[in-house]
Design a protein around this motif. Sequence first.
Motif, PDB file in Angstrom:
ATOM      1  N   GLN A 138     -14.971  11.155  -4.420  1.00  0.00           N
ATOM      2  CA  GLN A 138     -14.252  11.448  -3.459  1.00  0.00           C
ATOM      3  C   GLN A 138     -13.659  13.055  -3.992  1.00  0.00           C
ATOM      4  O   GLN A 138     -12.599  13.353  -3.632  1.00  0.00           O
ATOM      5  N   VAL A 139     -14.415  13.935  -4.643  1.00  0.00           N
ATOM      6  CA  VAL A 139     -14.193  15.388  -4.773  1.00  0.00           C
ATOM      7  C   VAL A 139     -15.077  16.304  -4.575  1.00  0.00           C
ATOM      8  O   VAL A 139     -16.435  15.930  -4.624  1.00  0.00           O
ATOM      9  N   GLY A 140     -14.683  17.515  -4.383  1.00  0.00           N
ATOM     10  CA  GLY A 140     -15.752  18.400  -4.119  1.00  0.00           C
ATOM     11  C   GLY A 140     -16.799  18.223  -2.798  1.00  0.00           C
ATOM     12  O   GLY A 140     -16.200  17.769  -1.702  1.00  0.00           O
ATOM     13  N   THR A 141     -17.926  18.591  -2.879  1.00  0.00           N
ATOM     14  CA  THR A 141     -18.918  18.315  -1.815  1.00  0.00           C
ATOM     15  C   THR A 141     -19.092  16.708  -2.031  1.00  0.00           C
ATOM     16  O   THR A 141     -19.846  16.384  -2.826  1.00  0.00           O
ATOM     17  N   GLN A 142     -18.355  16.037  -1.218  1.00  0.00           N
ATOM     18  CA  GLN A 142     -18.208  14.626  -1.534  1.00  0.00           C
ATOM     19  C   GLN A 142     -19.106  13.711  -0.006  1.00  0.00           C
ATOM     20  O   GLN A 142     -19.021  14.337   0.726  1.00  0.00           O
ATOM     21  N   PHE A 143     -19.315  12.672  -0.606  1.00  0.00           N
ATOM     22  CA  PHE A 143     -20.042  11.742   0.322  1.00  0.00           C
ATOM     23  C   PHE A 143     -19.345  10.488   0.378  1.00  0.00           C
ATOM     24  O   PHE A 143     -19.042   9.845  -0.582  1.00  0.00           O
ATOM     25  N   ASP A 144     -19.054  10.072   1.804  1.00  0.00           N
ATOM     26  CA  ASP A 144     -18.171   8.884   2.131  1.00  0.00           C
ATOM     27  C   ASP A 144     -19.054   7.626   2.262  1.00  0.00           C
ATOM     28  O   ASP A 144     -20.149   7.731   2.946  1.00  0.00           O
ATOM     29  N   GLY A 145     -18.990   6.655   1.283  1.00  0.00           N
ATOM     30  CA  GLY A 145     -19.749   5.578   1.401  1.00  0.00           C
ATOM     31  C   GLY A 145     -19.033   4.513   2.159  1.00  0.00           C
ATOM     32  O   GLY A 145     -18.141   4.884   2.854  1.00  0.00           O
ATOM     33  N   LEU A 146     -19.478   3.436   2.626  1.00  0.00           N
ATOM     34  CA  LEU A 146     -19.042   2.602   3.674  1.00  0.00           C
ATOM     35  C   LEU A 146     -17.770   1.713   2.992  1.00  0.00           C
ATOM     36  O   LEU A 146     -17.400   0.895   3.915  1.00  0.00           O
ATOM     37  N   GLY A 147     -17.569   1.776   1.652  1.00  0.00           N
ATOM     38  CA  GLY A 147     -16.409   1.190   1.035  1.00  0.00           C
ATOM     39  C   GLY A 147     -15.293   1.908   1.054  1.00  0.00           C
ATOM     40  O   GLY A 147     -14.288   1.851   0.608  1.00  0.00           O
ATOM     41  N   HIS A 148     -15.440   2.992   1.586  1.00  0.00           N
ATOM     42  CA  HIS A 148     -14.272   4.047   1.705  1.00  0.00           C
ATOM     43  C   HIS A 148     -13.340   3.919   2.665  1.00  0.00           C
ATOM     44  O   HIS A 148     -11.997   3.717   2.354  1.00  0.00           O
ATOM     45  N   ILE A 149     -13.538   3.990   4.117  1.00  0.00           N
ATOM     46  CA  ILE A 149     -12.550   3.813   5.030  1.00  0.00           C
ATOM     47  C   ILE A 149     -12.831   2.641   5.826  1.00  0.00           C
ATOM     48  O   ILE A 149     -13.547   2.085   6.192  1.00  0.00           O
ATOM     49  N   GLY A 150     -11.365   1.782   5.604  1.00  0.00           N
ATOM     50  CA  GLY A 150     -11.083   0.460   6.160  1.00  0.00           C
ATOM     51  C   GLY A 150      -9.914   0.580   7.270  1.00  0.00           C
ATOM     52  O   GLY A 150      -9.488   1.695   7.379  1.00  0.00           O
ATOM     53  N   VAL A 151      -9.608  -0.566   7.968  1.00  0.00           N
ATOM     54  CA  VAL A 151      -8.481  -0.601   8.813  1.00  0.00           C
ATOM     55  C   VAL A 151      -7.803  -1.937   8.542  1.00  0.00           C
ATOM     56  O   VAL A 151      -8.364  -2.877   8.154  1.00  0.00           O
ATOM     57  N   ASN A 152      -6.413  -1.741   8.649  1.00  0.00           N
ATOM     58  CA  ASN A 152      -5.628  -2.822   8.391  1.00  0.00           C
ATOM     59  C   ASN A 152      -5.395  -3.665   9.697  1.00  0.00           C
ATOM     60  O   ASN A 152      -4.813  -3.249  10.583  1.00  0.00           O
ATOM     61  N   LEU A 153      -5.660  -4.961   9.770  1.00  0.00           N
ATOM     62  CA  LEU A 153      -5.376  -5.844  11.060  1.00  0.00           C
ATOM     63  C   LEU A 153      -4.222  -6.279  11.076  1.00  0.00           C
ATOM     64  O   LEU A 153      -3.789  -7.130  12.070  1.00  0.00           O
ATOM     65  N   GLY A 154      -3.504  -6.582   9.867  1.00  0.00           N
ATOM     66  CA  GLY A 154      -2.252  -7.336   9.868  1.00  0.00           C
ATOM     67  C   GLY A 154      -0.973  -6.863   9.331  1.00  0.00           C
ATOM     68  O   GLY A 154      -1.043  -5.488   9.071  1.00  0.00           O
ATOM     69  N   ASP A 155       0.113  -7.424   8.823  1.00  0.00           N
ATOM     70  CA  ASP A 155       1.220  -7.033   8.420  1.00  0.00           C
ATOM     71  C   ASP A 155       1.265  -7.164   6.865  1.00  0.00           C
ATOM     72  O   ASP A 155       0.456  -7.797   6.412  1.00  0.00           O
ATOM     73  N   GLY A 156       1.655  -6.357   6.293  1.00  0.00           N
ATOM     74  CA  GLY A 156       2.120  -6.212   4.874  1.00  0.00           C
ATOM     75  C   GLY A 156       0.788  -5.949   4.177  1.00  0.00           C
ATOM     76  O   GLY A 156      -0.005  -5.190   4.613  1.00  0.00           O
ATOM     77  N   GLY A 157       0.608  -6.684   2.810  1.00  0.00           N
ATOM     78  CA  GLY A 157      -0.673  -6.400   2.149  1.00  0.00           C
ATOM     79  C   GLY A 157      -1.575  -7.568   2.002  1.00  0.00           C
ATOM     80  O   GLY A 157      -2.073  -7.826   1.020  1.00  0.00           O
ATOM     81  N   ASN A 158      -1.616  -8.345   3.015  1.00  0.00           N
ATOM     82  CA  ASN A 158      -2.812  -9.269   2.896  1.00  0.00           C
ATOM     83  C   ASN A 158      -4.036  -8.687   2.983  1.00  0.00           C
ATOM     84  O   ASN A 158      -4.524  -8.095   4.060  1.00  0.00           O
ATOM     85  N   LYS A 159      -4.836  -8.828   2.018  1.00  0.00           N
ATOM     86  CA  LYS A 159      -5.992  -8.333   1.695  1.00  0.00           C
ATOM     87  C   LYS A 159      -7.204  -8.694   2.528  1.00  0.00           C
ATOM     88  O   LYS A 159      -8.372  -8.184   2.918  1.00  0.00           O
TER      89      LYS A 159
END
Length: 352
Positions: A138-159
């Motif tokens: 995640q630095v410089g000319t960087q490439f986002d894989g599929l484990g990079h961006i997610g979405v939180n569906l619930g409250d708090g820190g429930n993984k």
Amino acid sequence: MRKLTIGAMLLAGAVSFGGAAKAECTPANWKDCAGKPWVDGTNMETPLGSKWWPNPLWGADDEAGSTNWYTKPEVIMRAMAQVKTGEAFKIGHPYTADMPLFGARKFSLRIPGSPTGGAYGSNQVMWNDEFLATEIGQVGTQFDGLGHIGVNLGDGGNKGNMRWYNGVTAAEMITPYGLTKLGVEKLHPIVARGILLDIAAVRGVDSMAKGEVITMEDVRAALKKQGMEGFEFAEGDAIIFRTGWEKHWGNPAVYNDGCPGIGMEVARWIAEDVKAGVTGADTWPVDAVPNPDPACVFCVHTFLQTRHGIVNQENLKLSELAAAGVYQFAYIYSPAPVAGATGSMGAPIAIH
């Protein structure tokens, strides 16, 4: 006219049938975000609307997303057919300690010893090694894989309520030693037909301004200006946007302080009409930042990557391609297969 329009929008948002106040689309009330551009459907099962898993193109167990296109010979041959002159362009920046870095990310390289080893043997061999400390994907000319961006569906820190591409949860994949699912090593090497859309040229500017949004009108105008009017995009294409933001690469404070980029109109075209294999730009997220809608925080990222599994290449160096008038090329990039990494450094190339 603008004041009247904004006032009407505020009134419509504040009043519902019967005069009752309508809940706003906020982080605490994401179920009231139905109708937002990044939302699919009207059933707010998630902050993106309907569930996005299993992936309709690649299936429930897939971890490679849009890079699956590059297992298809016809997609590879389409890419290689773009090679006309054999000229290769480096479209990535060199990695340096003073390059723009998002947030508190760091890039530190050291050569241990002086030299690292030797001299040995009658030939007196010596060598240098390097030690690198950085967010490797995640630095410089960087490439986002599929484990990079997610979405939180619930409250708090429930993984168990934090979901990524294909519905994979944080509880399922995140460990202190890397991702057990959706690591960048699961992706296929990319050999795509690349299409550069020079939006800065269309706008007649050296660089678009931060927060400016690329529209489908811009896309059509770029194709016309580039002599590509009526061009037919195809599944697996790499769609690359030049905004001119590259001019600020040497000034990290300016470069990191927002940027122009695409919005949801273009994102839907990329995912739903083209079914692209890669997106990329000469900016750090490809999204426009700040988005005109403050409720959208990298909503293009969550739509393209989390929902559709389309990988993303950021901080590209596109000025040389544009100066040469090269708008179609073979785009070649193989993410470094660091098991469990969220993305990849590396040197993408464009071959004309």
